[in-house]
Design an enzyme around this catalytic site. Structure first.
Site, PDB file in Angstrom:
ATOM      1  N   ARG A   1       0.855  -1.190   0.000  1.00 44.34           N
ATOM      2  CA  ARG A   1       0.000   0.000   0.000  1.00 44.34           C
ATOM      3  C   ARG A   1       0.891   1.240   0.000  1.00 44.34           C
ATOM      4  O   ARG A   1       1.694   1.425   0.913  1.00 44.34           O
ATOM      5  CB  ARG A   1      -0.911   0.004   1.223  1.00 44.34           C
TER       6      ARG A   1
ATOM      7  N   HIS B   1      -2.761  11.068   0.658  1.00 46.57           N
ATOM      8  CA  HIS B   1      -2.226  10.801   2.006  1.00 46.57           C
ATOM      9  C   HIS B   1      -1.567  12.081   2.506  1.00 46.57           C
ATOM     10  O   HIS B   1      -0.375  12.136   2.776  1.00 46.57           O
ATOM     11  CB  HIS B   1      -1.229   9.638   1.971  1.00 46.57           C
TER      12      HIS B   1
ATOM     13  N   GLU C   1      -7.452   8.720   6.050  1.00 43.28           N
ATOM     14  CA  GLU C   1      -7.757   9.327   7.344  1.00 43.28           C
ATOM     15  C   GLU C   1      -8.235  10.779   7.270  1.00 43.28           C
ATOM     16  O   GLU C   1      -7.556  11.715   7.731  1.00 43.28           O
ATOM     17  CB  GLU C   1      -6.541   9.226   8.258  1.00 43.28           C
TER      18      GLU C   1
ATOM     19  N   ASN D   1      -7.309   1.844   9.802  1.00 41.34           N
ATOM     20  CA  ASN D   1      -6.001   1.971  10.457  1.00 41.34           C
ATOM     21  C   ASN D   1      -6.240   1.881  11.955  1.00 41.34           C
ATOM     22  O   ASN D   1      -6.974   2.699  12.509  1.00 41.34           O
ATOM     23  CB  ASN D   1      -5.348   3.315  10.111  1.00 41.34           C
TER      24      ASN D   1
ATOM     25  N   TYR E   1      -4.313   1.549  15.736  1.00 39.47           N
ATOM     26  CA  TYR E   1      -3.073   1.629  16.521  1.00 39.47           C
ATOM     27  C   TYR E   1      -3.307   1.462  18.007  1.00 39.47           C
ATOM     28  O   TYR E   1      -2.493   0.861  18.715  1.00 39.47           O
ATOM     29  CB  TYR E   1      -2.367   2.969  16.271  1.00 39.47           C
TER      30      TYR E   1
ATOM     31  N   GLU F   1      -3.362  -0.091   8.120  1.00 41.14           N
ATOM     32  CA  GLU F   1      -2.212   0.289   8.941  1.00 41.14           C
ATOM     33  C   GLU F   1      -2.372  -0.285  10.341  1.00 41.14           C
ATOM     34  O   GLU F   1      -3.463  -0.223  10.900  1.00 41.14           O
ATOM     35  CB  GLU F   1      -2.066   1.818   9.079  1.00 41.14           C
TER      36      GLU F   1
HETATM   37  O1  LIG Z   1       1.607   7.650  13.173  1.00 39.74           O
HETATM   38  C1  LIG Z   1       1.875   6.512  12.422  1.00 39.74           C
HETATM   39  C2  LIG Z   1       1.053   6.541  11.140  1.00 39.74           C
HETATM   40  C3  LIG Z   1       1.476   7.639  10.162  1.00 39.74           C
HETATM   41  O2  LIG Z   1       2.864   7.552   9.894  1.00 39.74           O
HETATM   42  C4  LIG Z   1       0.644   7.474   8.889  1.00 39.74           C
HETATM   43  O3  LIG Z   1       1.055   8.334   7.834  1.00 39.74           O
HETATM   44  C5  LIG Z   1      -0.820   7.766   9.180  1.00 39.74           C
HETATM   45  O4  LIG Z   1      -1.668   7.217   8.182  1.00 39.74           O
HETATM   46  C6  LIG Z   1      -1.208   7.270  10.551  1.00 39.74           C
HETATM   47  N1  LIG Z   1      -2.412   7.337  11.112  1.00 39.74           N
HETATM   48  C7  LIG Z   1      -2.313   6.893  12.383  1.00 39.74           C
HETATM   49  C8  LIG Z   1      -3.432   6.840  13.364  1.00 39.74           C
HETATM   50  C9  LIG Z   1      -4.162   8.190  13.402  1.00 39.74           C
HETATM   51  C10 LIG Z   1      -3.331   9.255  14.013  1.00 39.74           C
HETATM   52  C11 LIG Z   1      -2.377   9.891  13.234  1.00 39.74           C
HETATM   53  C12 LIG Z   1      -1.617  10.917  13.785  1.00 39.74           C
HETATM   54  C13 LIG Z   1      -1.819  11.284  15.111  1.00 39.74           C
HETATM   55  C14 LIG Z   1      -2.772  10.618  15.877  1.00 39.74           C
HETATM   56  C15 LIG Z   1      -3.533   9.606  15.331  1.00 39.74           C
HETATM   57  C16 LIG Z   1      -1.025   6.529  12.593  1.00 39.74           C
HETATM   58  N2  LIG Z   1      -0.364   6.751  11.449  1.00 39.74           N
END
Ligand SMILES: OC[C@@H]1[C@@H](O)[C@H](O)[C@@H](O)c2[nH]c(CCc3ccccc3)c[n+]21
Length: 448
Positions: free
Chosen positions: A78, A122, A167, A292, A294, A352
């Site tokens: 991706r 993105h 996002e 995504n 986390y 993600e």
């Molecule tokens: O932060 C890690 C990754 C980024 O490097 C990606 O570009 C992005 O798609 C992404 N989204 C998220 C979860 C949403 C989020 C992003 C930034 C700050 C807080 C929450 C985590 N990440």
């Protein structure tokens, strides 16, 4: 007792990146600047003054990086396309060398049996469009659609999976609500307008794809499940507000035809009554949803916090990553089951999932031991398998990220890669987690 881990035989294992975070050479071969080029140039915006001028130099090293993906046995990759490489002014004249780069990347992937999965946006909006209001200008739905049509026509014969936006919540919350991400605005009215225009642009691009495309198109949203800090009415209400703002704001208008009512309550007069026709546009049928995941958030009421009046509650026993996110794999299972309950069964990809930990290469043997990332990966695999066992139609998993890269305003200090990047020498080194992920891919999870 953990349940047996099982993945469907055709489960698609891959990795994810984004253009501005890995490519470097942002102005090469006729490309125009993006809002991230501008944002990084403002002192204080990005930690250590880092920027995407070089990053992982993927623009020049893409063949080496595709070979890495093949070494790991990945089935899919991706990546995002930089709008301003294709249209340096965001609209108008096409920059053929920009198209050529992505055409060569796609061919390299296909030559290695790796499916390209393209994200059309993105976060790296052409600066020239930001000069015309960017996501605040309603015309951006047409600008975005014209851009996507160029890519659909150029690549739909080789690209079978498209996602319009990555996002929209982060684009809005970071770029227009809190100003922590490009273009760095802090305005409630702008946040509401940008959010709605993102969704109009999404719907318009899907509509265009239905005229041109022959494969699959969806959207990628971040979901962070919210859990109340207590059963008090204040905390329950706060949790509902946080869930509406971060998780339901973007999927409700697509699948339910309206925004969560909590948004009007939170935004007040900053949230207009959007035209009904907009919801016909936004509600275009999708072939899949990318999620995504986390972390989760435990939420309490906090009247002093603008504008949601919520606050996160740290969990003392939990493991937290370098980005301050709780490792909470159950949240991945809950996200997927809740999604299916609310919006109905449909194909879902985890687009993600990953973690940032500080893992310097071992001085003697050069190996990169990343035990915390491995522990996080193993637990998320269990959680994903549990969601599948509960009937969620998960089709694939893209680990974030293939490479250590530019973590937006946190710079290069926060490393999510399963492959370590020495940003001085550009040397790539498989971390221990990359070897585990290769085993997971090769055994379809049976090694876990
Ligand atoms: O932060 C890690 C990754 C980024 O490097 C990606 O570009 C992005 O798609 C992404 N989204 C998220 C979860 C949403 C989020 C992003 C930034 C700050 C807080 C929450 C985590 N990440």
């Amino acid at each position: 007792m953990s349940k047996p881990i099982h993945f469907p035989p055709d489960f698609i294992w891959g990795s994810a990146t984004s253009a501005y975070q890995i490519e470097g050479s942002p102005l090469a071969d006729g490309a125009g600047p993006s809002i991230w080029q501008r944002f990084c140039a403002v002192p204080g915006n990005v930690r250590d003054g880092d920027n995407g001028d070089i990053a992982c130099d993927h623009y020049n090293r893409y063949k080496e990086d595709v070979a890495l993906m093949a070494r790991l046995g990945l089935k899919a990759y991706r990546f995002s396309v930089s709008w301003s490489r294709i249209l340096p002014q965001g609209r108008g004249a096409v920059n053929q060398p920009g198209l050529d780069f992505y055409s060569k990347l796609i061919d390299e992937l296909l030559a290695h049996g790796i499916e390209p999965m393209v994200t059309l946006y993105h976060w790296d909006l052409p600066a020239a469009l930001d000069d015309r209001g960017g996501w605040l200008n309603p015309d951006i739905a047409d600008w975005f659609t014209d851009y996507t049509r160029i890519l659909f026509k150029a690549f739909d014969g080789r690209v079978k999976s498209w996602a319009t936006l990555n996002e929209p919540w982060v684009v809005t919350d970071g770029g227009y609500m809190h100003g922590t991400l490009a273009p760095g605005h802090r305005n409630l009215h702008e946040a509401a307008l940008a959010s709605h225009n993102l969704m109009r642009a999404h719907g318009s691009a899907v509509q265009a794809y239905r005229e041109i495309g022959r494969h699959q198109i969806g959207i990628v949203v971040n979901i962070e499940p919210k859990y109340p800090a207590s059963q008090s009415q204040e905390d329950l209400d706060a949790t509902r507000r946080a869930d509406a703002y971060m998780n339901r704001q973007y999927l409700d208008p697509i699948f339910l035809g309206s925004y969560p009512p909590e948004l009007k309550q939170m935004f007040g007069d900053a949230w207009p009554d959007w035209p009904a026709a907009d919801f016909d546009l936004i509600g275009q049928k999708l072939d899949f949803v990318g999620i995504n995941y986390y972390t989760r958030s435990v939420v309490r009421n906090e009247p002093s916090n603008w504008p949601l009046k919520v606050a996160p509650v740290r969990q003392p026993q939990a493991t937290y990553t370098e980005t301050g996110w709780e490792v909470f794999p159950q949240g991945l299972t809950d996200t997927l089951t809740t999604f299916t309950q609310r919006y109905g069964p449909m194909p879902v990809y985890i687009m993600e999932n990953g973690s940032a930990f500080y893992d310097p290469p071992n001085a003697e043997n050069g190996r990169v031991h990343d035990p915390l990332r491995i522990d996080c990966l193993r637990k998320n695999m269990q959680a994903l398998s549990n969601a599948l066992a509960q009937g969620v139609d998960v089709r694939g998993y893209m680990v974030w990220s293939l490479l250590d890269n530019l973590e937006w305003s946190l710079g290069f200090a926060k490393r999510f890669g399963i492959v370590h990047v020495n940003f001085e020498t550009q040397q790539r080194t498989l971390k221990d987690s990359a070897y585990l992920y290769a085993d997971i891919v090769a055994s379809n999870g049976a090694c876990l």
